[in-house]
Design a protein around this motif. Structure first.
Motif, mmCIF file in Angstrom:
data_model
loop_
_atom_site.group_PDB
_atom_site.id
_atom_site.type_symbol
_atom_site.label_atom_id
_atom_site.label_comp_id
_atom_site.label_asym_id
_atom_site.label_seq_id
_atom_site.Cartn_x
_atom_site.Cartn_y
_atom_site.Cartn_z
ATOM 1 N N THR A 141 -27.335 -36.077 55.539
ATOM 2 C CA THR A 141 -28.223 -36.733 56.493
ATOM 3 C C THR A 141 -29.675 -36.524 56.076
ATOM 4 O O THR A 141 -30.071 -35.402 55.745
ATOM 5 C CB THR A 141 -28.011 -36.161 57.908
ATOM 6 O OG1 THR A 141 -26.622 -36.210 58.238
ATOM 7 C CG2 THR A 141 -28.817 -36.942 58.939
ATOM 8 N N LYS A 142 -30.455 -37.612 56.096
ATOM 9 C CA LYS A 142 -31.889 -37.520 55.821
ATOM 10 C C LYS A 142 -32.639 -38.312 56.891
ATOM 11 O O LYS A 142 -32.413 -39.510 57.062
ATOM 12 C CB LYS A 142 -32.242 -38.057 54.440
ATOM 13 C CG LYS A 142 -33.742 -37.912 54.104
ATOM 14 C CD LYS A 142 -34.030 -38.323 52.680
ATOM 15 C CE LYS A 142 -35.522 -38.225 52.340
ATOM 16 N NZ LYS A 142 -36.053 -36.862 52.470
ATOM 17 N N VAL A 143 -33.537 -37.624 57.605
ATOM 18 C CA VAL A 143 -34.346 -38.263 58.634
ATOM 19 C C VAL A 143 -35.801 -38.263 58.180
ATOM 20 O O VAL A 143 -36.320 -37.239 57.728
ATOM 21 C CB VAL A 143 -34.187 -37.531 59.982
ATOM 22 C CG1 VAL A 143 -35.195 -38.049 60.999
ATOM 23 C CG2 VAL A 143 -32.763 -37.712 60.512
ATOM 24 N N TYR A 144 -36.455 -39.416 58.290
ATOM 25 C CA TYR A 144 -37.842 -39.589 57.866
ATOM 26 C C TYR A 144 -38.759 -39.420 59.072
ATOM 27 O O TYR A 144 -38.768 -40.278 59.965
ATOM 28 C CB TYR A 144 -38.036 -40.968 57.234
ATOM 29 C CG TYR A 144 -37.325 -41.124 55.902
ATOM 30 C CD1 TYR A 144 -38.010 -40.940 54.703
ATOM 31 C CD2 TYR A 144 -35.972 -41.449 55.844
ATOM 32 C CE1 TYR A 144 -37.371 -41.085 53.480
ATOM 33 C CE2 TYR A 144 -35.325 -41.597 54.623
ATOM 34 C CZ TYR A 144 -36.027 -41.405 53.451
ATOM 35 O OH TYR A 144 -35.380 -41.544 52.241
ATOM 36 N N PRO A 145 -39.554 -38.343 59.124
ATOM 37 C CA PRO A 145 -40.410 -38.078 60.292
ATOM 38 C C PRO A 145 -41.515 -39.119 60.451
ATOM 39 O O PRO A 145 -42.172 -39.506 59.478
ATOM 40 C CB PRO A 145 -41.009 -36.694 59.987
ATOM 41 C CG PRO A 145 -40.133 -36.103 58.937
ATOM 42 C CD PRO A 145 -39.619 -37.255 58.141
ATOM 43 N N GLY A 146 -41.694 -39.594 61.682
ATOM 44 C CA GLY A 146 -42.786 -40.496 62.004
ATOM 45 C C GLY A 146 -42.487 -41.967 61.834
ATOM 46 O O GLY A 146 -43.354 -42.807 62.102
ATOM 47 N N ILE A 206 -29.128 -42.144 56.944
ATOM 48 C CA ILE A 206 -30.583 -42.074 56.883
ATOM 49 C C ILE A 206 -31.181 -42.809 58.074
ATOM 50 O O ILE A 206 -30.609 -43.787 58.577
ATOM 51 C CB ILE A 206 -31.125 -42.665 55.566
ATOM 52 C CG1 ILE A 206 -30.625 -44.099 55.355
ATOM 53 C CG2 ILE A 206 -30.728 -41.789 54.389
ATOM 54 C CD1 ILE A 206 -31.192 -44.788 54.119
ATOM 55 N N ALA A 207 -32.357 -42.347 58.524
ATOM 56 C CA ALA A 207 -32.990 -42.956 59.694
ATOM 57 C C ALA A 207 -34.405 -42.428 59.854
ATOM 58 O O ALA A 207 -34.779 -41.414 59.245
ATOM 59 C CB ALA A 207 -32.184 -42.653 60.959
ATOM 60 N N GLY A 208 -35.186 -43.098 60.686
ATOM 61 C CA GLY A 208 -36.486 -42.600 61.102
ATOM 62 C C GLY A 208 -36.363 -41.835 62.402
ATOM 63 O O GLY A 208 -35.528 -42.190 63.250
ATOM 64 N N ASP A 209 -37.182 -40.815 62.581
ATOM 65 C CA ASP A 209 -37.038 -40.016 63.810
ATOM 66 C C ASP A 209 -37.766 -40.632 65.006
ATOM 67 O O ASP A 209 -37.729 -40.081 66.099
ATOM 68 C CB ASP A 209 -37.475 -38.564 63.591
ATOM 69 C CG ASP A 209 -38.985 -38.372 63.531
ATOM 70 O OD1 ASP A 209 -39.732 -39.379 63.458
ATOM 71 O OD2 ASP A 209 -39.429 -37.211 63.546
ATOM 72 N N GLN A 210 -38.411 -41.797 64.820
ATOM 73 C CA GLN A 210 -38.998 -42.542 65.928
ATOM 74 C C GLN A 210 -38.230 -43.841 66.196
ATOM 75 O O GLN A 210 -38.763 -44.786 66.758
ATOM 76 C CB GLN A 210 -40.469 -42.839 65.642
ATOM 77 C CG GLN A 210 -41.334 -41.596 65.584
ATOM 78 C CD GLN A 210 -41.235 -40.769 66.865
ATOM 79 O OE1 GLN A 210 -41.498 -41.290 67.958
ATOM 80 N NE2 GLN A 210 -40.855 -39.502 66.738
ATOM 81 N N ASP A 211 -36.977 -43.839 65.827
ATOM 82 C CA ASP A 211 -36.099 -45.001 66.004
ATOM 83 C C ASP A 211 -35.350 -44.869 67.328
ATOM 84 O O ASP A 211 -34.488 -43.999 67.467
ATOM 85 C CB ASP A 211 -35.116 -45.070 64.839
ATOM 86 C CG ASP A 211 -34.112 -46.211 64.968
ATOM 87 O OD1 ASP A 211 -34.218 -47.008 65.916
ATOM 88 O OD2 ASP A 211 -33.221 -46.293 64.093
#
Length: 308
Positions: free
Chosen positions: A275-280, A245-250
């Motif tokens: 996989t899960k990506v958190y937008p913003g 998991i992660a943020g897409d602005q990382d």
């Protein structure tokens, strides 16, 4: 119930501080939480409380050169010792043994954030068959390590191992605020929330905004190299379920490109990877008020599937 104790680090010098949080219920399993670079385990109290409420035992420590281990126990702020990045990995395995001496025969899970995710990836490659599942949060793919490694190696070989060169530190991580606008604290890339930034910067047990030794920073870069590419993924047991998991602005995760790169290395080598990506969102997705409960819910849902 809370256990607080210490063990001798792999580096042969430091006493590593650790904690085991135990629910007042029959435990489903153990979650070992591995914190990131420059921070400490108590920055995860919200997550720890949620895990305990969900009937998991939670084990965590402060790495050598970090937190209470460095400041109170050993006076070694930013200093990992001289045994290489093996220290971080071996210490986490030692913690697992300490936990299982008290609580054997329970499903065992890993959660690692940032540098903790890199340590978790090393752990998975060596002892993944001892785990029920693992979550890596805010991890990195191919990282720009080569230039800074050369700089740091030159410094170490010239007798400056225990110094802290600001040029090398800037080359390693100073660029990560490039999309954050005005930089005041140097940690803006971790989260948009100025209160999280201020808490992080002013935390007396948080060394991120303070110097790390050249030798220790070199070890961190070398550890990233060691978990980069399909050759690393091949070492991870294919039966081990993994959640990324992660943020897409990382920036540490390459604005999601590095996160997907890691998932692709695992997928292409036959692993179970979700996989899960958190937008913003930036690096510390677990510290955003808007999504931190959702983040933990996702982790718990994943672990619950394998807590049999």
């Amino acid at each position: 119930m809370l256990y607080e104790d210490e063990f001798l680090s792999y580096n042969g010098r430091d006493r590593v501080q650790y904690w085991i949080f135990v629910p007042a219920a029959k435990p489903k399993g153990v979650i070992q939480l591995i914190h990131g670079f420059g921070e400490h385990a108590r920055r995860y109290l919200h997550m720890i409380a949620r895990y305990v409420e969900a009937d998991y035992i939670v084990a965590c420590d402060d790495h050598v050169g970090h937190g209470k281990t460095a400041i109170v126990n050993n006076a070694t702020w930013g200093d990992w010792g001289d045994k290489g990045f093996e220290t971080m990995v071996e210490d986490e395995h030692r913690l697992k043994k300490c936990v299982q001496e008290k609580f054997p025969h329970l499903p065992y899970f890993l959660f690692g954030h940032s540098m903790g995710s890199v340590i978790a990836r090393e752990f998975m490659a060596r002892w993944g068959n001892e785990l029920a599942a693992a979550t890596i949060c805010g991890t990195c793919g191919s990282f720009p390590t080569k230039k800074v490694e050369a700089m740091l190696r030159d410094l170490v070989e010239s007798g400056q191992a225990t110094g802290s060169d600001p040029k090398a530190a800037g080359e390693a991580m100073g660029w990560m605020g490039e999309r954050c606008g005005e930089i005041k604290l140097g940690n803006e890339w971790i989260c948009h929330d100025p209160y999280v930034q201020a808490d992080h910067a002013n935390d007396p047990f948080d060394a991120f905004t303070k110097p790390t030794q050249n030798r220790s920073l070199l070890y961190f870069m070398e550890m990233i190299d060691d978990v980069t590419g399909p050759a690393w993924a091949e070492k991870v047991p294919k039966a081990l379920p993994i959640y990324s998991i992660a943020g897409d602005q990382d920036p540490f995760g390459g604005y999601a490109s590095g996160v997907y790169e890691v998932s692709n290395w695992l997928y292409d080598t036959g692993h179970q990877i979700e996989t899960k990506v958190y937008p913003g969102y930036r690096h510390e997705i677990h510290n955003y008020k808007a999504i931190k409960n959702e983040v933990v819910d996702g982790i718990l849902s994943f672990f619950d599937r394998y807590a049999k």
